[in-house]
Design an enzyme around this catalytic site. Sequence first.
Site, PDB file in Angstrom:
ATOM      1  CD  GLU A 130      -2.952  -0.770   2.421  1.00  0.00           C
ATOM      2  OE1 GLU A 130      -3.180   0.366   2.854  1.00  0.00           O
ATOM      3  OE2 GLU A 130      -3.399  -1.805   2.949  1.00  0.00           O
ATOM      4  CE1 TYR A 158      -1.503  -2.175   9.168  1.00  0.00           C
ATOM      5  CE2 TYR A 158      -3.236  -3.529  10.133  1.00  0.00           C
ATOM      6  CZ  TYR A 158      -2.830  -2.547   9.240  1.00  0.00           C
ATOM      7  OH  TYR A 158      -3.753  -1.943   8.428  1.00  0.00           O
ATOM      8  CG  ASP A 218      -6.739  -3.445   7.688  1.00  0.00           C
ATOM      9  OD1 ASP A 218      -6.698  -3.519   6.435  1.00  0.00           O
ATOM     10  OD2 ASP A 218      -6.328  -2.445   8.297  1.00  0.00           O
ATOM     11  CG  ASP A 239      -1.725  -2.283   5.761  1.00  0.00           C
ATOM     12  OD1 ASP A 239      -0.557  -2.650   5.563  1.00  0.00           O
ATOM     13  OD2 ASP A 239      -2.054  -1.093   5.924  1.00  0.00           O
ATOM     14  CD  GLU A 273     -10.061   1.025   3.829  1.00  0.00           C
ATOM     15  OE1 GLU A 273     -10.133   1.826   2.890  1.00  0.00           O
ATOM     16  OE2 GLU A 273     -11.002   0.810   4.615  1.00  0.00           O
ATOM     17  CG  HIS A 303      -4.233 -13.117  13.690  1.00  0.00           C
ATOM     18  ND1 HIS A 303      -5.599 -13.147  13.773  1.00  0.00           N
ATOM     19  CD2 HIS A 303      -3.922 -13.489  12.428  1.00  0.00           C
ATOM     20  CE1 HIS A 303      -6.101 -13.534  12.608  1.00  0.00           C
ATOM     21  NE2 HIS A 303      -5.109 -13.735  11.765  1.00  0.00           N
ATOM     22  NE  ARG A 359      -5.475   2.170  10.085  1.00  0.00           N
ATOM     23  CZ  ARG A 359      -4.514   2.649   9.294  1.00  0.00           C
ATOM     24  NH1 ARG A 359      -3.655   1.812   8.741  1.00  0.00           N
ATOM     25  NH2 ARG A 359      -4.410   3.947   9.058  1.00  0.00           N
TER      26      ARG A 359
END
Length: 916
Positions: free
Chosen positions: A11, A324, A98, A96, A100, A371, A326
Amino acid sequence: MAHGKKLVIVESPTKMKSIQGYLGDDYEVLSSVGHIRDLASKKDIPVEKKAAYGKYSIDVDNDFDPFYVVNDRKTKTVAELKRALKTADEVLLATDEDREGEAIAWHLLEVLKPKVPVKRMVFHEITKDAIRAAAENTRELDLALVDAQETRRVLDRLYGWDVSPVLWRKVGSGREGAALSAGRVQSAATRMVVERERERMAFVSASYWDVEALAAKGASSFTTRLARLDGAPLARGGDFDDRGTLKKAVVVLDEAGARELAAAIEAAGVASVSSVEAKPGTRSPKPPFTTSTLQQEAGRKLSMSAKHAMSVAQRLYEKGYITYMRTDSTALSAQAISAAREQAVTLYGDKAVPANPRTYRNNAKNAQEAHEAIRPSGEHFRTPSSVSGGLDRDEQKMYDLIWKRTVASQMSDAKYETTTVTLVVQAGEKAAEFTASGTVYTFKGFLEAYEEGSDEKRNATDSSDDQSLPAVAVGDTLDVRDVEPKGHATSPKPRYTEASLVKALEEKGIGRPSTFASIIDVILDRGYVSKRGQALVPSWLAFSVVRLLEEHFADLVDYDFTAALEDDLDRIARGEQGRGAWLKSFYFGSEDQVGLRNIVDNLGEIDARELNSTRITDAAVLRFGKYGPYLEIAESADPEAKPRIVNVPEDLAPDELTAEKAQELIDAPVAGDRVLGENPENGKLIVVKDGRYGPYVQELEPEEPENVDAATGEVVEAPKKRGAKKVEAPKPRTASLFKSMSVDTLDLETALRLLTLPRVVGADPESGEEITAQNGRFGPYLKKGTDSRSLDSEQQIFDVTLEEALAKYAEPKYGARRASSALKEFDNDPVSGKPIRLKDGRFGAYVTDGETNATIPRGEVALDITFERAVELIADKRAKGPAPKRTTTRKAPAKKAAAAPKKAAAPKKAAPKKTS
């Protein structure tokens, strides 16, 4: 046959270099720079698809099919990715992990349409081992996560585009309609801030008194507080409700009673120890950071906004310093637990960690979220001192916070002992019981490394301070001195800060932790909320918006309903709920709920005037208009009579506009509109006024005497000449007051001098150009043609001579004085190393370090910006990257001869729908 490279798409451009280095020459790493496409705007929808997609860019009658287009700013990025794809033999979508990120990966797949194998590559930290392991252990694209993210995007588009126009029509009177918007989650957040302010407005303070005294045993003394009188408990702040009424039977001392009792205690002079209680206790460390708790602690300890905290954490992640950022998980990997325990032992000794590693329950409902908790990256954590060279100041503070929290989470419990001493003083006929508490930590444990911050508490004066108590026993006699009666008043609930609002949103299940920063950013940008220090203060605009939503969209701003939507999205993410069926129920309705379309189509009549009104007193109603809030005062029983208008200061918080304050504003002498006298040169009236942009003087035509019929006494209008053209009166002369002048003390002579400005100083002997002295937006200055120079003071406008003016123009234009044109100057930016300045530009105030310009957000006062806030704004703008350059295409001149009609361009095609 030579094999092509594996194309890895991430990203963020920041990650590219590190990941390329870890993977080697067999891989080519490129960035999508976030999303490459989104729902189309109305202008991008082809004519033949307007019927189906025209309203929302979503075909609500065809399984809510979205119409996507590639962002204009991403066409170059897409072209670059397609170029690299031609020589690749495999694609690894490394966005990423997630919802998104999964959606971005799916959009890349849909746009690039690769004919080579495609795998999903996921990682939680950017280290060599993690990246190589991720490249070797890929998975398939999770379409359930994509469905959940697409459902959220469609849901928010339907909600916003149906509800926002109602706000524009009914609340946006006189304001920029586009500035108002209704979002599914931002509306609930705004409602929470408004409800807290309503509670503060309805709050009734209660007063109560107590007595403090110093108890001494030999050379040791400690503070005690009166707790009971003749066995009955003394009132504390928590004993009163928000209406100032007692919730239970307690003794309430008034000032007279407290002073009388204090005198009796002082006279007694001694107290006996009636009880000594010692209770052991333990405190356990908090779990490692999630997105939400990181935002909260960054707000409390580092004074960072949620948005700034996430921006700094993102940079740390992309540079490979943390995992990460988020995540809803509080779990740590076995590798991280080992690293944390290892550092705790190294720094604080063997006893610093318990025998068994600590594990924390993962409260996240989403198995698909990252996780692991936010922690330092790698198998062995780098200490904050070892990474200071590669980080800017904010990054260093954030890393230090994350490192401490992670290490402390694996450390031993803190152990303490709290001792409570009760003393009895015989004050005349009354027995006064005093208490004192002291806590001693027998083992600090995790507190050696870290202690969590706390939000502001109500009635903080009720909490006894921990102190060291001397050894005393029951029956001991202590001296009592320095007896002091103390008055207290209960306080309302504190306003939300960004940290406490994030906590409340998470507790209510509204939004996702990864969206909290953007939610707060939106309500600040829309002017619904402003910041006073750390507190979030709602505007009167927010009151009207929330009132409209509560009265006409009650279900949509219901906290339980909003939280239930998040649960439904979680079910879609887990593949337990179908996307299309759920959206159909939300939009068209079902047996269990009224659909959004039914709500919007059956709004009924909405009284905009009533919606934008808040009654303060029987005679005063608060309204707000184009230029801000004002009071409308009914001074006559006649409903047709024009009410009096009284401006309300913009910085006056809603809970501060009490009936008493409203009356004070009503009774205050009107600043401005004061007649200073006549201009002797033309007989016009000179008036001083207080306007939106500050005080000024104005020259007005005197009112013409009315023609009165001598017989009837009625006013007779002068006859109008047939065919006479209407002549508009010339605009009256005006001039702003200097900053050193006051509306109340301005005299006629000074006003007339102001009206003569700009003042001609003389002509430049070389060029012949006229030099004038005048006052402007940025202060007093000289002007010669298009060349201007600042003056040192406003008085110089009247006094500066031609020689002094020429000397000013002889100075270098960009000399030392040029830098002083800034409204405010700060220290150097920690990233660029250049000084930060606050300036006023064409589009408003902004801060700049000479490389990056950041606009001051709506709702913030430019001159109140601090160095920390300036750094935050510049860092956020820097993280977004430069704005795309606009290119314009010059149209060829039209030919005089008729040209053959051109073939119409092929319309854009809707993206193919994904299949499970």
